[in-house]
Enzyme design. Structure first.
Site, PDB file in Angstrom:
ATOM      1  N   PHE A  12       0.975  -1.190   0.174  1.00  0.00           N
ATOM      2  CA  PHE A  12       0.061   0.110   0.040  1.00  0.00           C
ATOM      3  C   PHE A  12       0.854   1.242   0.104  1.00  0.00           C
ATOM      4  O   PHE A  12       1.896   1.272   0.661  1.00  0.00           O
ATOM      5  CB  PHE A  12      -1.060   0.058   1.272  1.00  0.00           C
ATOM      6  CG  PHE A  12      -1.752  -1.012   1.362  1.00  0.00           C
ATOM      7  CD1 PHE A  12      -3.245  -0.818   0.974  1.00  0.00           C
ATOM      8  CD2 PHE A  12      -1.480  -2.284   1.911  1.00  0.00           C
ATOM      9  CE1 PHE A  12      -4.152  -1.959   0.981  1.00  0.00           C
ATOM     10  CE2 PHE A  12      -2.472  -3.241   2.003  1.00  0.00           C
ATOM     11  CZ  PHE A  12      -3.715  -3.056   1.554  1.00  0.00           C
ATOM     12  N   ASP A  13       0.445   2.283  -0.723  1.00  0.00           N
ATOM     13  CA  ASP A  13       0.870   3.621  -0.295  1.00  0.00           C
ATOM     14  C   ASP A  13       0.193   4.054   0.944  1.00  0.00           C
ATOM     15  O   ASP A  13      -0.802   3.716   1.252  1.00  0.00           O
ATOM     16  CB  ASP A  13       0.384   4.712  -1.410  1.00  0.00           C
ATOM     17  CG  ASP A  13       0.902   5.768  -1.221  1.00  0.00           C
ATOM     18  OD1 ASP A  13       2.114   6.076  -1.445  1.00  0.00           O
ATOM     19  OD2 ASP A  13       0.169   6.891  -0.771  1.00  0.00           O
ATOM     20  N   VAL A  14       0.773   4.831   1.450  1.00  0.00           N
ATOM     21  CA  VAL A  14       0.425   5.397   2.998  1.00  0.00           C
ATOM     22  C   VAL A  14      -0.576   6.538   2.910  1.00  0.00           C
ATOM     23  O   VAL A  14      -1.446   6.574   3.441  1.00  0.00           O
ATOM     24  CB  VAL A  14       1.558   5.123   3.993  1.00  0.00           C
ATOM     25  CG1 VAL A  14       1.242   5.784   5.188  1.00  0.00           C
ATOM     26  CG2 VAL A  14       2.243   3.858   3.902  1.00  0.00           C
TER      27      VAL A  14
END
Length: 221
Positions: A12-14
């Site tokens: 995931f991108d955060v």
């Protein structure tokens, strides 16, 4: 149909997916603009921030994210002909520690982690990410930050490092869903191309999936 639980790992991108950073940036810059008697809207301020950040993140060697924020503050101040306030500049560099998690982020990640390894690929420094992980109440199985690879996405180093980390866990690229593009939460959002079965969290991210082989799951090494 692409099913999330057909994979052994999901990254995931955060920020913008798990952590709601943009309202905090806008709020900080609006307060700054008010004190500096700058007449502008929040949308204009976030666009000014985006322009500055995009340029600064291209610089090499790459700066740690707090320094990126300091330099963004300098550029925004210059754009609006406002002298740089050193105290506000330093406060701006610390804002990642105040960015809140989305309400569904922790639960959604734990649902996924019960079935697969999860990773974070983020344009951030290690200390700021650690602070965000505490807000999400999650421990990622792999973490790739801009500080770790010395570059900012979409630099290939992020994805090469993530694939190497997954390989060390015995997971092939064909058994992983690897984050590619973070969805913006405002009107400039990128339309998500993949939808997975935890509704709110996945609407905030657009991912490019590396599919399994036509025979199903790839054999483990």
């Amino acid at each position: 149909m692409l099913r999330l639980f057909d994979f052994d790992a999901v990254t995931f991108d955060v920020y913008g997916t798990l952590i709601d950073w943009e309202p905090s940036i806008v709020a900080f810059l609006r307060e700054w603009a008010g004190k500096a008697v700058v007449k502008t809207e929040g949308e204009e301020l976030i666009m000014a921030f985006d322009r500055a950040r995009a340029d600064i993140q291209k610089e090499r060697p790459a700066h740690l994210y707090p320094e990126v924020l300091r330099r963004c503050f300098d550029r925004i101040s210059a754009e609006y002909n406002v002298p740089v306030d050193a105290t506000q500049r330093e406060a701006f560099s610390r804002t990642p520690h105040d960015w809140p998690a989305y309400s569904d982020a922790s639960e959604g990640l734990k649902v996924v982690q019960a079935r697969a390894k999860i990773g974070a690929l983020s344009n951030i420094d290690n200390v700021s990410l650690s602070s965000s992980c505490a807000k999400i109440d999650i421990r990622f199985d792999i973490i790739v930050t801009a500080e770790r690879v010395g570059a900012y996405k979409l630099a290939q180093e992020h994805f090469d490092t993530a694939i190497a980390d997954l390989d060390a866990l015995g997971i092939l690229p064909s058994d992983a869903v690897i984050d590619r593009i973070r969805r913006r939460t405002q009107s400039r959002s990128v339309t998500a191309r993949r939808r997975f079965p935890f509704p709110t969290l996945t609407k905030r991210a657009s991912r490019s999936a590396i599919r399994p082989t036509s025979a199903g799951r790839s054999p483990k090494r």
